[in-house]
Design an enzyme around this catalytic site. Sequence first.
Site, PDB file in Angstrom:
ATOM      1  N   HIS A   1       0.835  -1.211   0.000  1.00 48.56           N
ATOM      2  CA  HIS A   1       0.000   0.000   0.000  1.00 48.56           C
ATOM      3  C   HIS A   1       0.873   1.266   0.000  1.00 48.56           C
ATOM      4  CE1 HIS A   1      -3.561   2.466   1.174  1.00 48.56           C
ATOM      5  NE2 HIS A   1      -2.620   3.223   1.721  1.00 48.56           N
ATOM      6  N   GLU A   2       1.772   1.342   0.974  1.00 48.38           N
ATOM      7  CA  GLU A   2       2.629   2.532   1.050  1.00 48.38           C
ATOM      8  C   GLU A   2       3.543   2.603  -0.180  1.00 48.38           C
ATOM      9  OE1 GLU A   2       1.809   4.741   3.128  1.00 48.38           O
ATOM     10  OE2 GLU A   2       0.508   3.442   4.334  1.00 48.38           O
TER      11      GLU A   2
ATOM     12  N   HIS B   1       1.828   4.523  -2.838  1.00 49.76           N
ATOM     13  CA  HIS B   1       1.978   5.972  -2.620  1.00 49.76           C
ATOM     14  C   HIS B   1       3.377   6.428  -3.072  1.00 49.76           C
ATOM     15  CE1 HIS B   1      -1.674   6.823  -0.393  1.00 49.76           C
ATOM     16  NE2 HIS B   1      -1.416   5.919   0.526  1.00 49.76           N
TER      17      HIS B   1
ATOM     18  N   GLU C   1      -4.553   7.861  -2.867  1.00 49.37           N
ATOM     19  CA  GLU C   1      -5.108   6.573  -2.425  1.00 49.37           C
ATOM     20  C   GLU C   1      -5.445   5.673  -3.598  1.00 49.37           C
ATOM     21  OE1 GLU C   1      -5.542   4.864   0.514  1.00 49.37           O
ATOM     22  OE2 GLU C   1      -4.175   6.418   1.198  1.00 49.37           O
TER      23      GLU C   1
HETATM   24 ZN    ZN Z   1      -2.768   5.305   1.961  1.00 50.49          ZN
END
Ligand code: ZN
Length: 500
Positions: free
Chosen positions: A265-266, A269, A295
């Site tokens: 997830h990170e 980003h 996101e």
């Molecule tokens: Zn996030």
Amino acid sequence: MQDKLQELRERIAPAVDLTGVSEGLLWDQETYMPEGGAEARADQLATIEELIHRYMADEAVGRLLEELEPYEAELDPGSDEAGLIRVTRREHRRRVSVPAKLDAEIQRTAALGTVAWREARQRNDFEHFRPLLEKMVDLRLQWAECFKPYDDVYDPLLDYYEPGLTYPQVRAVFDGLKPPLVELVQALVENRGAVDDSVLRRPLDPDRQIAFSREVVEKLGYDFNRGRLDLTAHPFTISFARLDVRITTRVQPDFLPTCLMSVIHEGGHALYEQNVAPEYYRTVLGTGGGMAIHESQSRFYENVLGRSRPFWRYFFPALQETFPAFRDVELETFYRALNKSEPSLIRTEADEVTYGLHIMLRFELEHDLLHGRVRVADLPEEWNARMEAYLGLIPPTDSAGVLQDIHWSQGYLGYFPDYLLGSIFAVQLWDAMRRDMPDVEARVEAGQFGDILGWLREKVHRHGTKFTLPELAERITGGPLDWQPYMVYLKAKFGEVYGL
Ligand code: ZN
């Protein structure tokens, strides 16, 4: 006009540098800063914030932006120059609208509030955090007032995190999504026996979990030469500049997804930040766009890709190699376990389907908070009542309830909706990517993640803050942000996993 544009760049560059410094101090605060450093850190962050404000709100910048207006009108709105002028104007206006003292006070309260929140969460003591949260809500209301006129006090906050969003827009998307989503959650609850995720609950060495997560995110394209991975209570990504983009995660010894899926997830980003066009360096364009766009990248990597069969057809042998505990597990069992859906207490651990309801709860609660319909003191009770109404669960402690998220302590009100809007946009991107690359799933299965990163870089990453979410949606999909493809995706994926 080129000289004026150059002067604008030069006047803004120090503010961009100082923003990086501030991010660096925040990163340190969340990772290695000793507890006793909190007060000095709060003062330091407030001072830097005041300096950034001076550069961004400078009258000379305002004059330059005015003088550049006729030139801007002749430019293609999609050009870098037009984007630079437009986004600098937006940031300048935000700054001149808010007194520097108020900005600094918010920063200071956020730094102290984060420490109080962490202690309160550890001790399950909401009262310890309450006074700082009350102060923050009050400061955010004062802050919103600076942007009058607006239809809803929530609008300036939404716009701050994702430019151009308004309460009615978000309300309309969530109102459309809620009934079919609730229906799907209920259908999955009725079939809860269909998926067993016990294979994920085997004890695994924390260091190996981190090492494997590093391998995965590096394979996806994350550049460790311009980044690093550390441990924090709440995973996050921070960009000092596109040349230094750091991620954090947390580890549970007996639940692999906490570490691994947070890193993916990170990583999503961070890939965004690392792939902004180099020519935007030291300009307001040189970072990722709004939080919903952000996101969409993290959720694309975490869920659309990271919880898909093709992804695990590629990575599963390496997982089995790293962890002997998985050698007797079938890929299909692992895939289904990773996509188990079930109402749960903690947002960051929630599955793709129930996640939306966690966000709707927070969206509605903070809207009520800002309108005075809910008081800070009543938050724990309100939280628990809504958790029961939406997900059928009552948190046993406030640490597992209203105290679970860091956001409000940092003054991030109006931020939560972006998580769900990002999930929705991620699926629109996936549909567009599949139209452009019909064999994309075969490429994932072959570990060709560079093709996916290349597509995202061209369509999304390289543009930095140049386009708003509605502009990007229009350019990439030919239409607005739309919840319906998201619902089609959820129904198809989870309908199949649960045999509905
Ligand atoms: Zn996030």
